[in-house]
Scaffold this active site. Sequence first.
Site, PDB file in Angstrom:
ATOM      1  N   GLU A   2       0.846  -1.198   0.000  1.00  0.00           N
ATOM      2  CA  GLU A   2       0.000   0.000   0.000  1.00  0.00           C
ATOM      3  C   GLU A   2       0.880   1.247   0.000  1.00  0.00           C
ATOM      4  O   GLU A   2       1.737   1.405   0.871  1.00  0.00           O
ATOM      5  CB  GLU A   2      -0.914  -0.010   1.230  1.00  0.00           C
ATOM      6  CG  GLU A   2      -1.646   1.281   1.520  1.00  0.00           C
ATOM      7  CD  GLU A   2      -2.493   1.792   0.367  1.00  0.00           C
ATOM      8  OE1 GLU A   2      -2.439   3.000   0.078  1.00  0.00           O
ATOM      9  OE2 GLU A   2      -3.212   0.971  -0.261  1.00  0.00           O
ATOM     10  N   ARG A  47     -17.160   3.633   5.669  1.00  0.00           N
ATOM     11  CA  ARG A  47     -16.085   2.928   4.965  1.00  0.00           C
ATOM     12  C   ARG A  47     -14.883   2.699   5.875  1.00  0.00           C
ATOM     13  O   ARG A  47     -14.249   1.641   5.837  1.00  0.00           O
ATOM     14  CB  ARG A  47     -15.650   3.717   3.735  1.00  0.00           C
ATOM     15  CG  ARG A  47     -16.571   3.588   2.538  1.00  0.00           C
ATOM     16  CD  ARG A  47     -16.070   4.405   1.369  1.00  0.00           C
ATOM     17  NE  ARG A  47     -16.895   4.194   0.189  1.00  0.00           N
ATOM     18  CZ  ARG A  47     -16.647   3.285  -0.741  1.00  0.00           C
ATOM     19  NH1 ARG A  47     -15.588   2.488  -0.618  1.00  0.00           N
ATOM     20  NH2 ARG A  47     -17.438   3.148  -1.781  1.00  0.00           N
ATOM     21  N   TYR A  88     -28.035   8.410   4.182  1.00  0.00           N
ATOM     22  CA  TYR A  88     -28.281   7.278   5.082  1.00  0.00           C
ATOM     23  C   TYR A  88     -27.408   7.417   6.325  1.00  0.00           C
ATOM     24  O   TYR A  88     -26.371   8.098   6.310  1.00  0.00           O
ATOM     25  CB  TYR A  88     -28.035   5.938   4.387  1.00  0.00           C
ATOM     26  CG  TYR A  88     -26.715   5.773   3.680  1.00  0.00           C
ATOM     27  CD1 TYR A  88     -25.570   5.377   4.363  1.00  0.00           C
ATOM     28  CD2 TYR A  88     -26.606   5.997   2.306  1.00  0.00           C
ATOM     29  CE1 TYR A  88     -24.362   5.213   3.710  1.00  0.00           C
ATOM     30  CE2 TYR A  88     -25.403   5.836   1.645  1.00  0.00           C
ATOM     31  CZ  TYR A  88     -24.286   5.439   2.358  1.00  0.00           C
ATOM     32  OH  TYR A  88     -23.088   5.281   1.697  1.00  0.00           O
ATOM     33  N   ASP A 127     -12.063  -1.862  -8.683  1.00  0.00           N
ATOM     34  CA  ASP A 127     -12.098  -0.695  -9.561  1.00  0.00           C
ATOM     35  C   ASP A 127     -10.995  -0.720 -10.611  1.00  0.00           C
ATOM     36  O   ASP A 127     -11.157  -0.140 -11.691  1.00  0.00           O
ATOM     37  CB  ASP A 127     -11.977   0.591  -8.735  1.00  0.00           C
ATOM     38  CG  ASP A 127     -13.280   1.001  -8.074  1.00  0.00           C
ATOM     39  OD1 ASP A 127     -14.295   0.321  -8.307  1.00  0.00           O
ATOM     40  OD2 ASP A 127     -13.285   1.981  -7.323  1.00  0.00           O
TER      41      ASP A 127
END
Length: 400
Positions: free
Chosen positions: A34, A107, A218, A295
């Site tokens: 990462e 998230r 939401y 993605d």
Amino acid sequence: MGERPTILITGAGIGGLTAALTVASAGFDVVICERTAELSEIGAGIQLSPNAGRVLDSLGLDAAIRDVAIEPDAIDVMSGVSGGRIASLPVAAFRKRYGAPYRVIHRADLQTILAAAVNKATDIRLLLGTTVEAVLPRGGESFVRLKGQRDEVIQAAAVIGADGVWSATRERITGAFDPEPVGRTAWRTVIPRDNIPDTLPTNRVGLWMGPNAHLVHYPIARGAAVNVVAIVDEVWDKPGWNARGDYRRIAERFNTWPAAVRAIVTAPQGWQKWALTSVDPGGRWAEGNTALLGDAAHAMVPFLAQGAAMAIEDAAVLANCLKASPANIPTALAAYEAERKPRVMRVWNAARRTGEHYHMTGRMAGLRDTALRLVGPRLMLMQNDWIYRWQPGSPGSAQD
């Protein structure tokens, strides 16, 4: 980590972390590379539909997710013209129909749960602040040179690019498709509990559809805040995910919408915006011992809330294919692409069509609203059965 083959995953977002867990459970050692120095998931909220939830449950994460996620009372479809409710779908129907819940979650909370599971695993290494400098194929494997806090070379049986829409791994696959702008922008904000307008239900999902725009809200953070995403037709190509959005622009964009929407739009102190970009899944996903996930392979517009779900599904299928052909990685990765592509292309196209429906104007919008009122919540759910019933390894799972 032992003597098992090593799979290198680039990117520690939701797709990359989930893939690390599924691939390790399939009998491989995993290294996650990462580039950022600390995990920081872009975005605020995510909707977890049953198809994604089943994969996470299979990894033993359901209890942790249940502690921080919210199962709303209902999903309300609202008119951005009249302000009236067009249709309402009780969320309990998901459990009854699919045996798994529909949830909303921050998230960052989901990424924290996945990262905690990764850090507990003895067969997974997470390397932060690290980039891939070079990939040198040799025999059936690759020697990968990593640059980070400690430069090193690892021997990898496969390299999996879970590094997002602007994937660097994708450049190593001949025939992979490049990202393309959609011609819309997404605006995101979070409204803390103290600032939530009185007219905004705090335990329901709201979808407001109107001319050339729509807005979704939401609850997240155990109900301490409301996540708001507004998507408008707008040509804007500034790169990145966190550009500052001028609230006056978004307020102006919705200034003719119902009072409840105007109250939502003007309540937050800050907005962020980004240009929607997609990657056509019809391109190539795998070549040799390199493959794409999430993605990087198929970034899609968010109108079905399936972007993260497709990455989570990818992770499950990738692991199954690697487990089925551990001695022939190119065959395993080709099988992964072959199984996933038909389903993802169908979801990708359905999401684009849904966006067109959300942004209809005039007579067509009126016909859309009438049709939604007539079909009712049961048929609303049934039209997406093929998405929500999916589970890895089931017959026809690629295209159901």
